[in-house]
Design a protein around this motif. Sequence first.
Motif, PDB file in Angstrom:
ATOM      1  N   ASN A   3     -15.658 -44.269  -5.126  1.00  0.00           N
ATOM      2  CA  ASN A   3     -16.954 -43.788  -5.589  1.00  0.00           C
ATOM      3  C   ASN A   3     -17.834 -43.278  -4.452  1.00  0.00           C
ATOM      4  O   ASN A   3     -19.004 -42.987  -4.662  1.00  0.00           O
ATOM      5  N   LYS A  47     -22.844 -35.656  -7.155  1.00  0.00           N
ATOM      6  CA  LYS A  47     -22.370 -34.459  -7.861  1.00  0.00           C
ATOM      7  C   LYS A  47     -23.611 -33.652  -8.207  1.00  0.00           C
ATOM      8  O   LYS A  47     -24.549 -34.182  -8.818  1.00  0.00           O
ATOM      9  N   GLU A  50     -26.922 -35.186  -7.380  1.00  0.00           N
ATOM     10  CA  GLU A  50     -27.276 -36.410  -8.115  1.00  0.00           C
ATOM     11  C   GLU A  50     -26.305 -37.518  -7.739  1.00  0.00           C
ATOM     12  O   GLU A  50     -25.092 -37.301  -7.692  1.00  0.00           O
ATOM     13  N   LEU A  52     -23.942 -40.391  -8.370  1.00  0.00           N
ATOM     14  CA  LEU A  52     -23.108 -40.724  -9.521  1.00  0.00           C
ATOM     15  C   LEU A  52     -23.392 -42.137 -10.025  1.00  0.00           C
ATOM     16  O   LEU A  52     -23.715 -43.033  -9.237  1.00  0.00           O
ATOM     17  N   LYS A  53     -23.242 -42.319 -11.322  1.00  0.00           N
ATOM     18  CA  LYS A  53     -23.496 -43.628 -11.940  1.00  0.00           C
ATOM     19  C   LYS A  53     -22.640 -44.716 -11.288  1.00  0.00           C
ATOM     20  O   LYS A  53     -23.128 -45.815 -11.030  1.00  0.00           O
ATOM     21  N   GLU A  54     -21.370 -44.410 -11.011  1.00  0.00           N
ATOM     22  CA  GLU A  54     -20.475 -45.390 -10.395  1.00  0.00           C
ATOM     23  C   GLU A  54     -20.974 -45.789  -9.001  1.00  0.00           C
ATOM     24  O   GLU A  54     -20.856 -46.943  -8.598  1.00  0.00           O
ATOM     25  N   ILE A  56     -24.154 -45.704  -8.000  1.00  0.00           N
ATOM     26  CA  ILE A  56     -25.358 -46.520  -8.201  1.00  0.00           C
ATOM     27  C   ILE A  56     -24.969 -47.960  -8.505  1.00  0.00           C
ATOM     28  O   ILE A  56     -25.527 -48.905  -7.944  1.00  0.00           O
ATOM     29  N   GLU A  57     -23.990 -48.132  -9.381  1.00  0.00           N
ATOM     30  CA  GLU A  57     -23.536 -49.477  -9.746  1.00  0.00           C
ATOM     31  C   GLU A  57     -22.968 -50.212  -8.533  1.00  0.00           C
ATOM     32  O   GLU A  57     -23.223 -51.399  -8.339  1.00  0.00           O
ATOM     33  N   GLU A  58     -22.197 -49.506  -7.699  1.00  0.00           N
ATOM     34  CA  GLU A  58     -21.624 -50.134  -6.499  1.00  0.00           C
ATOM     35  C   GLU A  58     -22.718 -50.555  -5.531  1.00  0.00           C
ATOM     36  O   GLU A  58     -22.683 -51.646  -4.971  1.00  0.00           O
ATOM     37  N   GLU A  60     -25.817 -51.277  -6.275  1.00  0.00           N
ATOM     38  CA  GLU A  60     -26.503 -52.427  -6.878  1.00  0.00           C
ATOM     39  C   GLU A  60     -25.710 -53.713  -6.680  1.00  0.00           C
ATOM     40  O   GLU A  60     -26.283 -54.784  -6.514  1.00  0.00           O
TER      41      GLU A  60
END
Length: 79
Positions: A3, A47, A50, A52-54, A56-58, A60
């Motif tokens: 990610n 991407k 922006e 990536l959601k993945e 952001i989760e990592e 966090e």
Amino acid sequence: MNNGIYKFIDIDIRSNVIGGKARNLAILTQNGFPVPAGFVVSTKAFKNSELLKEAIEEIENLIERDCLYAVRSSAMVED
């Protein structure tokens, strides 16, 4: 799947996806020098500008609440 988030201790120092400052911190960490734990957010974590959601989760999952952090931002071309 990668990610784009790399912990200093896990970075392949031969990789070209990180800049020189992150590489140096990884080398110091991996050789036992007293470097605070940290991670790098590479261009692979984005991407179209922006995060990536993945990624952001990592991030966090890596940060601890109520702690102080130092943040260094730069482009790879600066290294």
